[in-house]
Design an enzyme around this catalytic site. Structure first.
Site, short mmCIF file in Angstrom:
data_model
loop_
_atom_site.label_atom_id
_atom_site.label_comp_id
_atom_site.label_asym_id
_atom_site.label_seq_id
_atom_site.Cartn_x
_atom_site.Cartn_y
_atom_site.Cartn_z
N HIS A 190 0.82 -1.21 0.00
CA HIS A 190 0.00 0.00 0.00
C HIS A 190 0.85 1.26 0.00
CE1 HIS A 190 -3.09 -2.97 0.89
NE2 HIS A 190 -3.81 -2.17 0.15
N GLU A 433 -11.52 -11.04 -3.62
CA GLU A 433 -10.07 -11.01 -3.37
C GLU A 433 -9.63 -12.14 -2.44
OE1 GLU A 433 -8.99 -7.21 -1.65
OE2 GLU A 433 -10.81 -7.13 -0.45
N ASP A 457 -4.76 -8.99 -3.68
CA ASP A 457 -4.98 -9.95 -2.60
C ASP A 457 -5.36 -11.32 -3.12
OD1 ASP A 457 -4.37 -8.69 -0.16
OD2 ASP A 457 -6.12 -7.40 -0.39
N CYS A 504 -9.71 -4.29 -10.08
CA CYS A 504 -9.17 -3.06 -9.49
C CYS A 504 -7.79 -3.27 -8.86
CB CYS A 504 -10.14 -2.45 -8.49
SG CYS A 504 -10.41 -3.50 -7.06
C1 PEP Z 1 -6.66 -5.74 -4.14
O1 PEP Z 1 -6.49 -6.50 -3.19
O2 PEP Z 1 -6.39 -6.04 -5.33
C2 PEP Z 1 -7.20 -4.37 -3.91
C3 PEP Z 1 -7.50 -3.57 -4.91
O3 PEP Z 1 -7.31 -3.96 -2.61
P1 PEP Z 1 -6.08 -3.43 -1.76
O4 PEP Z 1 -4.89 -3.30 -2.67
O5 PEP Z 1 -6.47 -2.14 -1.16
O6 PEP Z 1 -5.89 -4.50 -0.73
MG MG Z 2 -7.31 -6.00 -1.26
#
Ligand code: PEP
Ligand code: MG
Length: 572
Positions: A190, A433, A457, A504
């Site tokens: 992140h 996910e 994820d 996403c």
């Molecule tokens: C993912 O897990 O692909 C996602 C978009 O959520 P995050 O990256 O915030 O865990």
């Molecule tokens: Mg995620």
């Protein structure tokens, strides 16, 4: 002296500036050797670091006064004694001279040797003195990389360190840091996601960064390729200027696609959403013609602050995002704190033995019902200002979806009953996910209006490979037949139920993966605004019908090698 090293580019950009080295507490140094002619200078470095630390501690001792002066003084005396210990320090010269280790690595070897002696002692008190050794070693390590000039603010500097948390990265950008280089980390953390959102160049996994850089060194950071040059020469500086110009030209060319449709050669429109949470992201997404916001990560509102954002604060942020998109849909994901997104508000549990498998996402919201109510109220109120969808993170079961759907409905109705303006209906979707959600999807798809596949994820949980652990190398990869099969099944289930599905995760922003996603039937992608134009360009070169045809071969691929060959055949 000129030196070059590399890492993994995690947030694109180029920078030229001075290094600000932040030495980590734990001495994680890789084995590295020097040339014979560098030995004397390296030993000299160690000696001057020791002299510096000695003087520093003496100075501290002199300045002590007040109630605790005596106690702290004793503590410093003990450290001074350790510093004079021949066991600890004479060995450093020998290691550098005979083994030709760098000063950093010699320091680590000596630390480990002395630590082993302490740890083998029966006496628990003596064993605990290892902390003192580490403090002295830490001081010495910092002194090896210190800058002689007065320290100033970090603005205009390039931070070189081991790790940077998501909460910290935003502060660094606000303080005017030009770029960040870390020895650890991954492109999917992140921290990296936020750096991209902030347009802050970031290189991760540059294992040699801390040994090859000193405070104040001039650095060229090429976070397009992942290269760093310390103390660049004339030729490097000229090449750097050319690279900056080429980067600007590339952006200018891409900018011509701002108003163009995201349409394949054979006329199929692909929906490009934005992953956006800051005002800047929203403005950028809007300007680049994003279909809407496909992922608004609300947990970022909870990072870098000690206070839990109240309903008003959340409402203001969500409403502003909705207003900023002027009628295009904003998909607000409920809180996904936990794992590497640890906050200072006390919400996410600290020290979970396995945080990625812990109280994350919807689980935390269900455990803190009041918090969930507040967030849903804030989102529902924002829905009066434009189209809003709610997205649930880390869903694993039908029960969780049913629980959240009821709650959202209740919150929306309660507000409407009180005369508060809210939308007539708020579409609800789930992140896919966790493999359990992908497999059980047919059992709850009737309960949702749309799906968003979080590949960051999904790959992590499917392959049991930590998304933040760069040491895993190729083990974390979407180029795995299990992932291809799972994604293809998700798309099939969604299509059968007539529910839209988007991607996403970070692969949606990677041109190399776009053909794969389209071949599997994906027609919606959500990504950081900074990648919209490159992905649009890639899509405009694609023949969709042909790609779908060869999607069958992709689904039959038996291993990474076969998938990689398929991808190579389909990249422009
Ligand atoms: C993912 O897990 O692909 C996602 C978009 O959520 P995050 O990256 O915030 O865990
Ligand atoms: Mg995620």
């Amino acid at each position: 002296m000129r030196r070059a090293f590399s890492g993994i580019p995690a947030s694109r950009g180029i920078a030229l500036g001075r290094a600000r080295v932040r030495i980590p507490h734990a001495l994680e140094v890789q084995r590295e050797t020097i040339k014979p002619e560098e030995v004397d200078a390296e030993i000299e470095r160690v000696h001057s670091a020791i002299a510096f630390v000695r003087a520093e501690m003496h100075d501290l001792r002199q300045r002590l006064h007040g109630a605790l002066a005596h106690e702290i003084g004793e503590f410093l005396d003990l450290h001074a004694l350790l510093l004079d210990d021949p066991e600890l320090l004479q060995g450093l010269d020998t290691l550098i001279r005979t083994k030709r280790y760098t000063a950093d690595y010699a320091l680590r070897k000596q630390r480990d040797r002395v630590a082993n002696v302490f740890l083998s002692m029966d006496d628990p008190y003596l064993r605990s003195r290892i902390d003192d050794i580490d403090q002295v070693i830490g001081r010495l390590h910092a002194a090896l990389h210190r800058r002689d000039a007065e320290l100033h603010g970090i603005a205009g500097d390039i931070l070189v360190t081991d790790v940077v948390t998501p909460a910290e990265i935003a502060q660094l950008q606000a303080q005017g840091v030009l770029a960040v280089i870390t020895t650890m980390g991954s492109q999917l953390s992140h921290t990296a996601i936020l750096a991209r959102s902030l347009h802050l160049p970031l290189i991760v996994g540059a294992t040699q960064a801390l040994t090859k850089t000193n405070d104040g060194d001039v650095l060229i950071v090429d976070a397009l390729e992942g290269h760093v040059i310390r103390e660049p020469d004339q030729a490097d500086l000229t090449a750097h200027r050319k690279r900056v110009d080429a980067f600007k030209r590339e952006r200018k060319q891409l900018n011509r696609l701002r108003r163009e449709p995201t349409r394949t050669q054979d006329g199929v429109d692909i929906k490009l959403w934005a992953n956006a949470e800051s005002r800047e992201d929203i403005a950028e997404a809007h300007g680049l013609g994003a279909a809407g916001v496909g992922l608004y990560r609300t947990e970022f509102l909870f990072l870098g602050t000690h206070e839990i954002p109240d309903e008003e604060k959340q409402f203001n942020a969500y409403r502003d995002a909705v207003l900023g998109m002027t009628g295009r849909t904003v998909t607000i994901r409920t809180l996904d704190l936990g794992a590497d997104k640890s906050d200072d508000t006390g919400l996410a549990l600290r020290d979970e033995p396995n945080p990625a498998l812990g109280l994350r996402g919807i689980r935390l919201s269900m455990a803190r019902e009041k918090l969930f109510d507040i967030q849903l109220r804030a989102i529902a109120r924002a829905s009066a200002y434009g189209p809003v969808r709610v997205l649930l993170p880390m869903i694993t079961s039908r029960e969780e979806v049913v629980y959240a759907a009821r709650k959202l409905d209740k919150v929306r109705k309660a507000l409407a009953d009180k005369g508060v303006a809210v939308a007539e209906s708020i579409p609800l979707g789930t992140m896919i996910e966790v493999p359990a959600a992908a497999i059980a999807l047919p059992l709850f798809i009737s309960k949702v209006d749309f799906l968003s596949v979080g590949t960051n994820d999904l790959v992590q949980y499917l392959l049991a490979a930590d998304r933040n652990n760069d040491a895993l190398g190729d083990l974390y990869t979407p180029m795995h037949p299990a992932f291809i099969r799972m994604l293809s099944e998700i798309v099939r289930t969604a299509r059968k139920a007539g529910k839209p599905v988007s991607i996403c995760g970070e692969i949606a922003a990677d041109e190399a993966f776009v053909p794969m996603l389209l071949a599997l039937g994906i027609e919606e992608l959500s990504m950081h605004p900074g990648s919209i134009l490159t992905v649009r360009k890639a899509i405009r070169a694609i023949d969709h019908a042909q790609l779908l045809q060869s999607g069958r071969a992709l689904s039959r691929a038996v291993d990474r090698e076969a998938i990689s060959r398929w991808m190579a055949r389909h990249t422009g």
